[in-house]
Enzyme design. Structure first.
Site, mmCIF file in Angstrom:
data_model
loop_
_atom_site.group_PDB
_atom_site.id
_atom_site.type_symbol
_atom_site.label_atom_id
_atom_site.label_comp_id
_atom_site.label_asym_id
_atom_site.label_seq_id
_atom_site.Cartn_x
_atom_site.Cartn_y
_atom_site.Cartn_z
ATOM 1 N N GLY A 163 -10.392 -8.321 -0.591
ATOM 2 C CA GLY A 163 -9.292 -8.485 -0.011
ATOM 3 C C GLY A 163 -8.756 -9.947 0.023
ATOM 4 O O GLY A 163 -7.688 -10.440 0.007
ATOM 5 N N LYS A 191 -20.880 -13.319 2.427
ATOM 6 C CA LYS A 191 -21.823 -12.415 2.485
ATOM 7 C C LYS A 191 -22.821 -12.433 1.133
ATOM 8 O O LYS A 191 -22.356 -11.436 0.468
ATOM 9 C CB LYS A 191 -21.184 -11.062 2.855
ATOM 10 C CG LYS A 191 -20.868 -10.864 4.377
ATOM 11 C CD LYS A 191 -20.460 -9.682 4.706
ATOM 12 C CE LYS A 191 -19.183 -9.545 5.349
ATOM 13 N NZ LYS A 191 -18.030 -9.202 4.496
ATOM 14 N N ARG A 232 0.812 -1.223 0.053
ATOM 15 C CA ARG A 232 0.008 0.078 -0.085
ATOM 16 C C ARG A 232 0.714 1.045 -0.136
ATOM 17 O O ARG A 232 0.456 2.243 -0.651
ATOM 18 C CB ARG A 232 -0.802 -0.209 1.111
ATOM 19 C CG ARG A 232 -2.089 -0.950 1.172
ATOM 20 C CD ARG A 232 -3.002 -0.939 2.258
ATOM 21 N NE ARG A 232 -3.981 -1.688 1.979
ATOM 22 C CZ ARG A 232 -5.423 -1.488 2.198
ATOM 23 N NH1 ARG A 232 -5.739 -0.424 2.532
ATOM 24 N NH2 ARG A 232 -6.410 -2.473 2.047
HETATM 25 P P1 AMP Z 1 -16.866 -12.119 1.861
HETATM 26 O O1 AMP Z 1 -16.339 -10.992 2.775
HETATM 27 O O2 AMP Z 1 -18.064 -12.273 1.806
HETATM 28 O O3 AMP Z 1 -15.834 -11.939 0.570
HETATM 29 O O4 AMP Z 1 -16.486 -13.113 2.494
HETATM 30 C C1 AMP Z 1 -15.031 -13.827 2.679
HETATM 31 C C2 AMP Z 1 -14.992 -15.118 3.716
HETATM 32 O O5 AMP Z 1 -15.749 -16.202 3.119
HETATM 33 C C3 AMP Z 1 -13.635 -15.823 3.775
HETATM 34 O O6 AMP Z 1 -13.282 -15.394 5.016
HETATM 35 C C4 AMP Z 1 -14.030 -17.050 3.757
HETATM 36 O O7 AMP Z 1 -13.331 -18.059 4.769
HETATM 37 C C5 AMP Z 1 -15.496 -17.333 3.761
HETATM 38 N N1 AMP Z 1 -15.963 -18.436 3.086
HETATM 39 C C6 AMP Z 1 -15.633 -19.000 1.791
HETATM 40 N N2 AMP Z 1 -16.129 -20.196 1.677
HETATM 41 C C7 AMP Z 1 -17.066 -20.423 2.720
HETATM 42 C C8 AMP Z 1 -18.023 -21.454 3.131
HETATM 43 N N3 AMP Z 1 -18.083 -22.753 2.119
HETATM 44 N N4 AMP Z 1 -18.473 -21.483 4.429
HETATM 45 C C9 AMP Z 1 -18.338 -20.473 5.209
HETATM 46 N N5 AMP Z 1 -17.496 -19.294 4.796
HETATM 47 C C10 AMP Z 1 -16.749 -19.554 3.601
#
Ligand code: AMP
Length: 393
Positions: free
Chosen positions: A350, A197, A36
């Protein structure tokens, strides 16, 4: 197109540059990754070479409006000074009149860094008096903090109400890349979406439906879709409030001829932990005591084929719980295929950026975004409020 530092005369001017130096540091306050900082050097060098008096402002961590010595920007000052091989002065308290005195005694080409701007609660509240105080320090505002460009804070947004505002080169490049893939992509255009999310990602899918040919869905968000179309997802993460919308979007995609590919198989785990007992399940058939943690080998193969055909790729979100060794295979494979692809590839968010970097593929993709929340907002088709404060050319 927004105005940049190239479009104004900065010589002899006091230029307030909002950067994002929110770098990862360890317990000994050692900077673990200076990307950064390095990514702002072209802007700082340009300003210095053109005789500006450069005032750098950033936040670090979440001090919540309190002074926290562990979140001081002094280690960042030292790193920047080393990278540029020159002294940089430091102002401890932006609200103290000594800071204005320091600024007013700067010479052309000098650089001054302000202490962590989130030590003041007025920053995140974007109070008028604080924004005016910041504006009073400078003649020109430069937005270089792409990763904070979606937040209406005093040093990212408020200040731009009082002095002319332009983009720095980093923000210019981020906007250029997202604009390129979202307005004039080469086809086939493949979007890869993952993460947990669903409420963040559904608006992305809705925005992409008129632009992409294929959407590959993995990660936790896939289970809301699989459940919505009648599959059994066991204990997998599901946003029950979005089932109807997910089904509706899935149907709408079909009508528009956009291929949405959901996982075909999944690695399930008995619990959400690093060493959980795991088993492979076909999608829609995860047993009640398991939860989906990663995409399975058939899904990886299918996603690979689509990625290989793509001429444009956008990737946001890991396709599994990649933080755990046992469930990172899917995300690592996707990172590898995207890196190998000759397509224009834009990686936002990220986690997907971290996956690409940790495997050493950073130079193999077209664009690694420096902003998770900001890039998500652009993918959702929304404008970034801080960028909107900048005049068009
Ligand atoms: P986001 O901020 O929505 O992009 O979510 C990122 C997070 O999603 C990461 O910390 C991953 O560990 C989580 N993630 C990815 N796949 C899964 C899953 N199958 N079950 C639960 N969490 C997940």
């Amino acid at each position: 197109m927004k105005k940049t530092i190239r479009d104004i005369d900065v010589s002899g001017k006091r230029v307030f540059v909002r950067v994002d130096y929110n770098v990862p540091m360890n317990a000994e306050l050692k900077i673990m990754d200076d990307t950064r900082i390095v990514s702002t050097l072209p802007t700082i060098n340009y300003l210095v070479e053109h005789g500006a008096r450069v005032i750098l402002c950033s936040h670090l961590g979440r001090p919540n409006g309190q002074v926290d010595p562990k979140l001081s920007l002094r280690p960042v000052l030292a790193r920047l000074s080393k990278l540029m091989d020159r002294p940089i002065s430091f102002a401890e308290d932006v609200t103290d009149k000594s800071t204005l005195e320091m600024v007013n005694s700067m010479h052309d080409g000098d650089i001054l860094m302000l202490e962590n701007i989130r030590f003041y609660k007025e920053e995140e509240k974007n109070t008028e008096s604080f924004a005016k105080k910041l504006a009073n320090l400078a003649d020109i505002f430069v937005l270089e903090a792409f990763a904070t460009a979606h937040r209406k804070h005093a040093s990212t947004y408020g200040i731009a109400q009082y002095i002319p505002a332009v983009c720095g080169f980093l923000v210019e490049e981020e906007l250029r890349m997202f604009d390129k893939v979202l307005t004039s992509p080469e086809h086939p255009f493949v979007a890869i979406l993952g993460g947990a999310k669903v409420s963040d990602k559904l608006p992305v899918i809705e925005n992409l439906l008129d632009k992409v040919d294929t959407i590959l869905i993995g990660g936790g968000m896939a289970y809301t879709f699989i459940k919505a179309i009648g599959g059994n997802v066991g204990m997998s993460i599901v946003d029950n409030s979005k089932l109807d919308l997910a089904k509706e979007i899935y149907e709408r995609a079909k009508e528009k001829g956009v291929k949405i590919i959901l996982p075909i198989d999944n690695i399930g785990a008995k619990e959400f932990s690093e060493d959980a007992e795991s088993k492979l399940f076909n999608s829609g058939f995860i047993s009640d005591d398991y939860q989906g943690m990663d995409i399975g080998p058939k899904t990886i193969k299918t996603f690979k084929k689509e990625i290989k055909k793509a001429k444009t790729i956008v990737w946001n979100g890991p396709v599994g719980v990649y933080e755990y060794e046992k469930f990172k295979r899917g995300t690592n494979k996707i990172a590898k295929y995207v890196a190998k692809s000759k397509a224009i590839s834009v990686i936002g968010g990220g986690d997907s950026v971290a996956a690409i970097q940790s495997l050493g593929y950073a130079k193999k993709v077209t664009h690694l975004s420096t902003g998770g929340g900001a890039s998500l907002m652009l993918l959702q088709g929304k404008k970034l409020p801080c960028v909107e404060m900048i005049e068009d050319i």
